[in-house]
Write a protein that holds these residues in place. Structure first.
Motif, short mmCIF file in Angstrom:
data_model
loop_
_atom_site.label_atom_id
_atom_site.label_comp_id
_atom_site.label_asym_id
_atom_site.label_seq_id
_atom_site.Cartn_x
_atom_site.Cartn_y
_atom_site.Cartn_z
N SER A 12 0.82 -1.20 0.00
CA SER A 12 0.00 0.00 0.00
C SER A 12 0.87 1.26 0.00
CB SER A 12 -0.94 0.00 1.22
OG SER A 12 -0.20 0.01 2.43
N SER A 13 2.00 1.21 0.69
CA SER A 13 2.91 2.36 0.70
C SER A 13 3.53 2.56 -0.68
CB SER A 13 4.02 2.14 1.74
OG SER A 13 3.48 1.98 3.04
N GLU A 42 2.17 1.73 -3.52
CA GLU A 42 1.12 2.25 -4.40
C GLU A 42 0.87 3.73 -4.15
OE1 GLU A 42 -3.57 1.30 -5.49
OE2 GLU A 42 -2.45 -0.01 -4.11
N LYS A 43 0.90 4.14 -2.88
CA LYS A 43 0.65 5.53 -2.54
C LYS A 43 1.73 6.45 -3.11
CE LYS A 43 -0.16 8.61 1.42
NZ LYS A 43 -0.27 8.68 2.89
N LEU A 44 2.99 6.00 -3.07
CA LEU A 44 4.09 6.80 -3.59
C LEU A 44 4.30 6.62 -5.09
CD1 LEU A 44 6.75 6.28 -0.76
CD2 LEU A 44 5.44 8.36 -1.24
N GLY A 45 3.59 5.69 -5.69
CA GLY A 45 3.71 5.47 -7.14
C GLY A 45 5.04 4.86 -7.53
N ARG A 87 9.18 11.05 -1.94
CA ARG A 87 8.21 11.91 -1.28
C ARG A 87 8.25 13.33 -1.83
NH1 ARG A 87 10.26 9.13 3.15
NH2 ARG A 87 11.57 10.91 3.71
N HIS A 112 6.55 13.26 -5.17
CA HIS A 112 5.11 13.02 -4.96
C HIS A 112 4.41 14.30 -4.52
CE1 HIS A 112 1.46 10.82 -3.95
NE2 HIS A 112 1.47 11.42 -2.76
N ASN A 113 5.03 15.05 -3.61
CA ASN A 113 4.43 16.28 -3.12
C ASN A 113 4.38 17.35 -4.19
OD1 ASN A 113 4.12 15.14 -0.58
ND2 ASN A 113 6.07 15.95 0.19
N GLN A 155 1.54 17.04 -6.61
CA GLN A 155 0.21 17.34 -6.10
C GLN A 155 -0.23 18.76 -6.41
OE1 GLN A 155 -1.61 14.82 -4.74
NE2 GLN A 155 0.24 13.66 -5.35
#
Length: 508
Positions: free
Chosen positions: A453-454, A456-459, A500, A503-504, A507
């Motif tokens: 899940s981590s 997937e969240k970070l791609g 990270r 990813h940020n 957004q």
């Protein structure tokens, strides 16, 4: 008519294939022909050999001389063929006994006076002659190379006349049968100690994890936060080279025309090329292929400072060597393989202006364009990426009372963790794959779901998933834990600063 043959070896990457030097002296007008795919430097041997023989007091046959370097399809270059050609001519003309040449190899460049000059790249020749159990005669100037290998039947000569006297049995040549210099291992000194770095506890921990399994590490932070200091302190954490590794590294340096001192033999190499370096200087190449920086960093560390300033094409050329541990250089005449199993440490600013996330002078778009100089597949090769922030207020005044662990203390844990990996699976965690990785890093169902899940969240990619598993296993080894727990996985995920950051930014 007379015919004689001597043995020598060519330089073909890190290999030294055997070459037969055949000399035929026949009737006809005086001439000197050299065949067998010689380069220009080898063709010039005709003049050097003629003058060296005459000035050394030998008779140069005024007949038709044909020299063949076999096999003909193997390119020959350099002055190393002078000595074997001269010895073969002397044997063919009856000036030395041909029987003395049995199982004997020669290498060396001749001066016009008959002096034997040193040659570069002779270390692979020494290794190959030792494996073939052949007697080898080389220039006395190459005594350092000879002492590295410790070949019992390697002899050193300074003049052509000395070689002739030795083959006649009238004198002896110096023998290089010394023990290799890397038997003794010295502990790292205090010049580059981790305790010198103020704060940056998480970055030091990342450095320890990277050293424990030879992981690739990316340091991201503003200027002046200690990124370069951290990178320079990874070498003392690593174990010394063993015999075979030291020989591989020394061979690559020998081919590149560089000499290692006895004090450097067991030290892992640390290469720090400038960001203006070309792809060829990093990977290797040229008309006569030479090893590049990544091969000179074999079994050691390649440090790329100011990573984002390197051209993207140059960095992407490192992707395949990072995965395979070797680089293949193809040319019209040859295809050479150079080993390049290195640990990549890189440092960069998080934005064009150097501030974290460009908070002061750069917009998110400008920061994203700056970071886009690094391709996703290249960033995927880093096992760890860590933010190296500015020190909080008051850190400098408290530096003396909070010196932290020394390099020797951290090194002890690193060596213990590396030995645990070797005992468990025979290799370091970085090189685990497939079932071996699943066996070494067995996660519970809930922990595996947490990791997926981590990811997937970070791609992140599947490669990143496996890298995080390897880092988790290494953290457990450093903590002397037999199993990988949730806390180890969570700590491994914390060393993904670049993921990270990107990813940020995406957004916005």
């Amino acid at each position: 008519m007379a015919l004689a043959t001597t043995l020598t070896r060519a330089q073909f990457g890190v290999d030294a294939p055997q070459v037969k030097v055949e000399v035929h002296i026949g009737n006809g007008l005086p001439s000197f022909s050299l065949v067998g795919l010689p380069e220009t430097s080898v063709k010039e041997a005709k003049e050097r050999v003629r003058s060296a023989l005459i000035n050394s007091g030998f008779e140069f046959p005024m007949r038709r001389i044909t020299v063949n370097l076999a096999p003909a399809e193997l390119p020959k270059q350099g002055g190393r063929y002078d000595l074997p050609i001269a010895i073969a001519i002397l044997a063919a003309s009856g000036q030395i006994p041909p029987s003395s040449l049995k199982d004997t190899e020669f290498a060396g460049e001749l001066s016009l006076s008959g002096q034997i000059n040193g040659c570069s790249g002779l270390l692979p020749t020494l290794v190959a002659a030792k494996n073939a159990q052949h007697r080898l005669i080389i220039p006395i100037e190459n005594h350092a190379d000879a002492e590295l290998v410790g070949h019992q039947a390697c002899y050193l000569a300074g003049h052509l006349q000395q070689v002739s006297d030795y083959l006649h049995g009238r004198t002896e040549l110096a023998n290089s049968a010394n023990q290799p210099h890397w038997i003794e291992q010295s502990l790292p000194n205090d010049a580059l100690c981790l305790s010198d770095i103020i704060g940056q506890h998480q970055a030091k921990q990342a450095l320890e994890i990277a050293a424990a399994a030879e992981f690739n590490l990316l340091l991201v932070g503003p200027p002046g936060t200690g990124k370069t200091m951290l990178a320079n302190r990874i070498l003392p954490l690593l174990p010394a080279l063993n015999y075979q590794e030291a020989l591989e590294v020394a061979s690559l340096y020998s081919i590149a025309g560089m000499t290692l001192t006895p004090a450097q033999l067991r030290q892992r190499p640390f290469r720090n090329p400038h960001h203006t370096s070309s792809a060829i200087s990093l990977v290797g190449g040229g008309s006569q292929p030479q090893p590049g920086e990544i091969s000179l960093a074999h079994k050691g560390v390649l440090f790329l400072d100011e990573l984002a300033e390197f051209p993207r094409k140059v960095l992407d050329s490192l992707r395949e060597p990072l995965e395979t541990g070797e680089v293949v250089i193809s040319r019209a005449k040859a295809k050479l393989n150079f080993a390049c199993q290195f640990q990549l440490i890189a440092a960069m600013n998080p934005s064009p202006c150097g501030d974290v996330e460009g908070q002061r002078r750069s917009t998110p778009d400008q920061v994203l364009r700056y970071l886009s100089k690094l391709s996703g597949p290249f960033l995927d090769r880093f096992d760890l990426s860590i933010e190296v922030p500015k020190l909080p207020s008051g850190s400098l005044s408290q530096a003396n009372s909070q010196s932290g662990e020394t390099t020797l203390q951290v090194r002890e844990r690193v060596l213990r963790a590396r030995q645990a990996q070797l005992d468990r699976q025979g290799t370091l965690n970085k090189y685990l794959a497939g079932k071996a990785l699943d066996h070494a890093c067995q996660l519970s169902a809930s922990d595996r779901q947490f990791l997926e899940s981590s990811i997937e969240k970070l791609g992140l990619s599947v490669r990143s998933f496996h890298r995080i598993m390897k880092v988790s296993r290494t953290i457990a080894d450093l903590q002397q834990s037999s199993i990988v727990e949730r806390r180890h996985v969570a700590q491994a995920l914390s060393f993904r600063a670049m993921d990270r950051l990107l990813h940020n930014l995406n957004q916005y």
